[in-house]
Scaffold this motif. Sequence first.
Motif, PDB file in Angstrom:
ATOM      1  N   VAL A  10      -1.519  -2.315   5.934  1.00 50.22           N
ATOM      2  CA  VAL A  10      -1.273  -3.558   5.674  1.00 50.22           C
ATOM      3  C   VAL A  10      -2.045  -4.687   6.718  1.00 50.22           C
ATOM      4  O   VAL A  10      -2.590  -5.579   6.268  1.00 50.22           O
ATOM      5  N   GLU A  11      -1.956  -4.435   7.861  1.00 50.01           N
ATOM      6  CA  GLU A  11      -2.361  -5.198   8.820  1.00 50.01           C
ATOM      7  C   GLU A  11      -4.025  -5.098   8.912  1.00 50.01           C
ATOM      8  O   GLU A  11      -4.820  -5.810   9.365  1.00 50.01           O
ATOM      9  N   ALA A  12      -4.445  -3.677   8.378  1.00 49.71           N
ATOM     10  CA  ALA A  12      -5.959  -3.618   8.190  1.00 49.71           C
ATOM     11  C   ALA A  12      -6.480  -4.023   6.919  1.00 49.71           C
ATOM     12  O   ALA A  12      -7.756  -3.898   6.828  1.00 49.71           O
ATOM     13  N   GLY A  13      -5.600  -4.819   6.138  1.00 48.19           N
ATOM     14  CA  GLY A  13      -6.307  -5.399   4.902  1.00 48.19           C
ATOM     15  C   GLY A  13      -5.828  -4.692   3.723  1.00 48.19           C
ATOM     16  O   GLY A  13      -6.466  -5.104   2.580  1.00 48.19           O
ATOM     17  N   TYR A  14      -5.022  -3.710   3.611  1.00 53.14           N
ATOM     18  CA  TYR A  14      -4.595  -3.129   2.456  1.00 53.14           C
ATOM     19  C   TYR A  14      -3.274  -3.182   2.201  1.00 53.14           C
ATOM     20  O   TYR A  14      -2.318  -2.612   2.055  1.00 53.14           O
ATOM     21  N   ALA A  15      -3.186  -4.760   1.817  1.00 49.94           N
ATOM     22  CA  ALA A  15      -1.677  -5.213   1.678  1.00 49.94           C
ATOM     23  C   ALA A  15      -1.215  -4.807   0.363  1.00 49.94           C
ATOM     24  O   ALA A  15       0.080  -4.823   0.256  1.00 49.94           O
ATOM     25  N   GLU A  16      -1.851  -4.388  -0.512  1.00 53.53           N
ATOM     26  CA  GLU A  16      -1.095  -3.811  -1.801  1.00 53.53           C
ATOM     27  C   GLU A  16      -0.336  -2.624  -1.928  1.00 53.53           C
ATOM     28  O   GLU A  16       0.230  -2.200  -2.936  1.00 53.53           O
ATOM     29  N   ARG A  80     -14.000   2.949  -1.969  1.00 50.05           N
ATOM     30  CA  ARG A  80     -12.783   1.801  -1.213  1.00 50.05           C
ATOM     31  C   ARG A  80     -11.623   3.034  -1.002  1.00 50.05           C
ATOM     32  O   ARG A  80     -10.979   2.573   0.068  1.00 50.05           O
ATOM     33  N   GLN A  83     -12.766   4.732   2.202  1.00 50.90           N
ATOM     34  CA  GLN A  83     -12.533   3.821   3.429  1.00 50.90           C
ATOM     35  C   GLN A  83     -11.205   3.692   3.766  1.00 50.90           C
ATOM     36  O   GLN A  83     -10.870   3.768   4.990  1.00 50.90           O
ATOM     37  N   THR A  87      -9.516   4.934   7.388  1.00 52.17           N
ATOM     38  CA  THR A  87      -8.706   3.948   8.083  1.00 52.17           C
ATOM     39  C   THR A  87      -7.426   4.643   8.290  1.00 52.17           C
ATOM     40  O   THR A  87      -6.783   4.819   9.628  1.00 52.17           O
TER      41      THR A  87
END
Length: 130
Positions: A10-16, A80, A83, A87
Amino acid sequence: VRREMITALVEAGYAELDESLFAVFAYPLPDGVRPTDIAHKIGMTRQATNYLIAQLEAAGYLERRAPRGSSRRLVHLTKRGWQLAETMFGIMRGLQAQWAKEVGQERFDHFLEVLRMLSSQQPPAPGGRH
């Protein structure tokens, strides 16, 4: 591990991503496999798994496509999705380095060796016999 992984993602931008969606990305990655195989791996019904796959498709992580000459569609990671996997692997490497520092590299290496051995064994037969 799962909680730390999801928090870091979530912190890395994968909030969903949530716990159920994250389960689809458990090792081995869902690339070139049938939805039924994913359902079996994560212990869900095909219907529930197809719902998760549809959510991950909508978010751009997965796609379903049929191999040439077949009508049966397989699940594949998108750019994606790859990616996200990279991550996840980076986060796991960081956690492992942290744990090795806390308990010592030799002890941690032995721990991993035992985990690998246990994960390669066949599940016990009913009644606890091998």
